[in-house]
Design a protein around this motif. Structure first.
Motif, PDB file in Angstrom:
ATOM      1  N   ALA A 170       0.815  -1.217   0.000  1.00 32.82           N
ATOM      2  CA  ALA A 170       0.000   0.000   0.000  1.00 32.82           C
ATOM      3  C   ALA A 170       0.847   1.266   0.000  1.00 32.82           C
ATOM      4  N   ILE A 177      -3.900   2.246  -5.888  1.00 33.42           N
ATOM      5  CA  ILE A 177      -4.409   1.111  -5.138  1.00 33.42           C
ATOM      6  C   ILE A 177      -5.553   1.616  -4.253  1.00 33.42           C
ATOM      7  N   MET A 196      -7.633   0.583  -0.500  1.00 31.11           N
ATOM      8  CA  MET A 196      -7.468  -0.278   0.664  1.00 31.11           C
ATOM      9  C   MET A 196      -8.718  -0.225   1.540  1.00 31.11           C
ATOM     10  N   PHE A 249      -9.890  -0.966   5.348  1.00 26.44           N
ATOM     11  CA  PHE A 249      -9.246  -1.120   6.649  1.00 26.44           C
ATOM     12  C   PHE A 249     -10.114  -1.909   7.616  1.00 26.44           C
TER      13      PHE A 249
END
Lengths: 278, 353
Positions: B50, B77, B79, B81
């Motif tokens: 990341a 990218i 992500m 969490f």
């Protein structure tokens, strides 16, 4: 309990209101209060010197609170970073708060002293001034110099509150923002700022109410001088009462100051209530 | 879309190395799960992909581009969490559109993208809400929506389901799977839950202690675990292990007094110390002639019963469908198909195949 509260705060308040409708010297033979109706308030509102004092107080309040906000937030951001001795520096932050205003005001008076003050020495040695200045003796300058002392005394309460708020912001939010392509400014704007806004605004409103009632720092540093350029609203009340010994009209001045403070408190309460809502 | 190539990647914090040279090739469009116990370095590896952690040595590439020095925001990218990390002061719509807004897209275009993804995730009625007005599952969905809106090269998931209750976790798991079927973007998913790994992954990377233990499809890991760690980690209840010794004929193992038929590979040595592994679901109870098994307890879970007992001093678990006639305290006899027995070199822990 109720009776105690009523006795401690209610009686003096009612007495002040009663006084404000009378003419009554503070000392002398045969002190009799004489009913004058709204005459005292008329004097207050027509008094250009008092209006100037209120304007001066507002200037003092706005400038010092804004400066405390900016310095406080910046210091909090710095102290939120990891560095050696961070705990020590954080502890130092409490120092100005722990000092009584009278003491810190004395200290700043010494620093500003026109003959042997540290401030003069510093500015002369780094070449910013050619001669020692009378910082607190120059109209126009004195008010701003007191503001510096006030900001030094009180920025740390803002810094401490903001620092506490910063520590409640989850690290994941910064990481999510980083991955959402947020640069440092966008992260501050979208993660840090919303996270500290609520506690910061409460701190600032409390500081505003406090600052508007300012008395002690001016009493020690300037006594309202030079040429009344640092005579604030509360100082005006003090003079009216204890220098001119006019208790009646002093009470009306005091009540007007209270009214202005109440407007500030109303803003504060409204702000608190808005934070409870989603 | 692009794959991710991890080449001899190491990570150290102040001289303390926690990743010891990771090599992995993630194909374009593949769903790869990093699984392992806490502290195995799986999350660190994900965070390095990341760009939230620096790479100490080695290279990570997305597509053909080495991204070691590329800032997280330029890696393209997205992500998801563990704690969702939704911006609390923004509505669902603003949360999902945030990255597009930062990318300088116009408001109508952002709205179109957000509404499309929201419709897809069933979030349309919630767009005006704030995160605190949502349930855990809804927040999780918003977090995924925020990632989907960006249409990134690679999706990264950091234990995204671990804060949900068991039922919701199963539901979101299948939703993630079907999402990936419809948007076949490269995905790297970190979890410590081997069931999640088995159900979601095209391929699983099993990690332990900063090293890769085995890479393979869920089937390969289950059928042919490369070592004792993988054998014990994949599968629930866990594989049973017994210490034993290869017999001279290489066709059986001596478990104390008892002899069990096995298929040993040619390079194994007679009299070699081995660990015999077999899965609870491969144990059959037989009337006589099997391995002696002392039953200690029977756990009925509904679909299955787990029979826990001992062979010699070793504790063993057997799983049978439905109810079982076996009772706690009785002695039973079990049989294990030689084909389903795994042999491991006791000293190296490696599978003997």
């Amino acid at each position: 309990m109720f009776i105690i509260v009523l006795g401690v705060t209610g009686y003096p308040l009612l007495q002040s209101i009663w006084l404000s409708f009378h003419s009554r010297p503070l000392a002398g033979h045969d002190v009799q209060a004489e009913w004058v109706g709204l005459a005292n308030f008329k004097t207050v509102l027509e008094n250009a010197a008092f209006r100037a004092a209120v304007a001066r107080t507002l200037y003092f309040t706005i400038v010092s609170v804004l400066a405390e906000a900016m310095i406080g937030v910046m210091v909090a951001l710095l102290l939120d970073q990891e560095f050696r001795g961070r705990a020590f520096v954080r502890a130092l932050l409490v120092l100005p708060l722990a000092m009584p205003t009278v003491v810190s005001a004395m200290m700043w008076r010494l620093i500003y002293n026109p003959e042997y003050g540290a401030f003069n020495a510093l500015l002369l040695q780094i070449g910013l001034i050619d001669n020692y200045q009378s910082w607190l003796g120059t109209p126009g300058l004195a008010m701003n110099m007191v503001i510096v002392a006030e900001v030094w005394k009180n920025f740390s309460i803002v810094a401490i509150i903001v620092l506490a708020a910063l520590q409640t912001i989850p690290r994941e939010l910064y990481e999510a923002a980083t991955i959402d392509s947020a640069g440092p400014w966008a992260r501050f704007r979208n993660v840090t700022w919303p996270g500290i806004l609520a506690p910061l605004s409460v701190a600032l409103v409390l500081r505003t109410i406090e600052a508007f009632k300012v008395f002690d720092i001016f009493y020690v540093m300037t006594r309202g001088g030079p040429a009344n350029t640092t005579k604030t609203a509360t100082f005006f009340v003090y003079d009216e009462s204890f220098a001119f010994l006019r208790a009646g009209s002093a009470a009306s001045y005091a009540l007007v100051v209270v009214a202005i403070s109440m407007v500030l408190i109303a803003i504060y309460v409204r702000l608190l209530r808005r934070q409870d809502q989603p | 879309m692009s794959g991710v190539t991890i080449n001899n990647v190491k990570k150290a914090y102040g001289g303390f190395e926690i990743l010891h040279g990771i090599d992995a090739e993630i194909q374009d469009g593949e769903f790869v799960v990093l699984v392992g116990p806490s502290g195995c370095g799986k999350s660190t590896l994900l965070r390095m992909i990341a760009g939230l952690e620096g790479v100490t040595s080695g290279t990570i590439a997305i597509g053909d581009r080495v991204i070691n020095e590329v800032h997280a925001k330029d890696r393209d990218i997205a992500m998801v969490f563990q704690n969702y990390a939704l911006y609390p002061h923004m509505t669902v719509e603003q949360n999902m559109g945030f990255s597009l807004k930062l990318a300088g897209r116009k408001a109508p275009a952002i709205r179109t993208s957000v509404e499309q993804v929201a419709g897809f995730l069933g979030l349309s009625p919630l767009l005006r809400r704030y995160p605190r007005q949502l349930s855990g599952g809804q927040r999780q969905r918003v977090a995924m929506g925020r990632a989907l809106v960006r249409n990134p090269k690679v999706f990264l998931f950091d234990e995204p389901l671990s804060n949900l209750d068991a039922k919701l976790r199963v539901q979101m798991r299948s939703e993630i799977k079907s999402l990936h079927r419809q948007f076949p973007t490269t995905a790297v998913y970190v979890t410590h839950d081997q069931v999640e790994a088995m159900t979601l992954a095209d391929r699983i990377i099993v990690m332990c202690g900063g090293r890769i233990e085995q890479v393979g499809t869920p089937g390969e890991l289950y059928e042919q675990p490369a070592n004792l760690f993988v054998a014990g980690f994949i599968g629930s209840p866990a594989m049973n292990f017994l210490p034993g010794e290869l017999a001279d004929d290489m066709r059986s193992v001596l478990l104390g007094e008892q002899r069990v038929s096995v298929k040993a590979p040619g390079h194994a040595k007679p009299r070699q110390r081995v660990t015999v592994g077999f899965r609870p679901e491969r144990i059959r109870f037989c009337d006589s002639g099997g391995i002696h098994f002392k039953v200690a307890d029977v756990e009925f879970t509904g679909a299955n019963s787990y029979v826990i007992g001992h062979i010699g001093r070793e504790q063993i678990c057997a799983s049978v469908n439905g109810r079982t006639h076996v009772k706690a305290g009785q002695s039973a006899s079990i049989a294990i198909d030689p084909a389903s027995i795994h042999l491991f070199d006791t000293t190296t822990g490696k599978a003997l195949v």
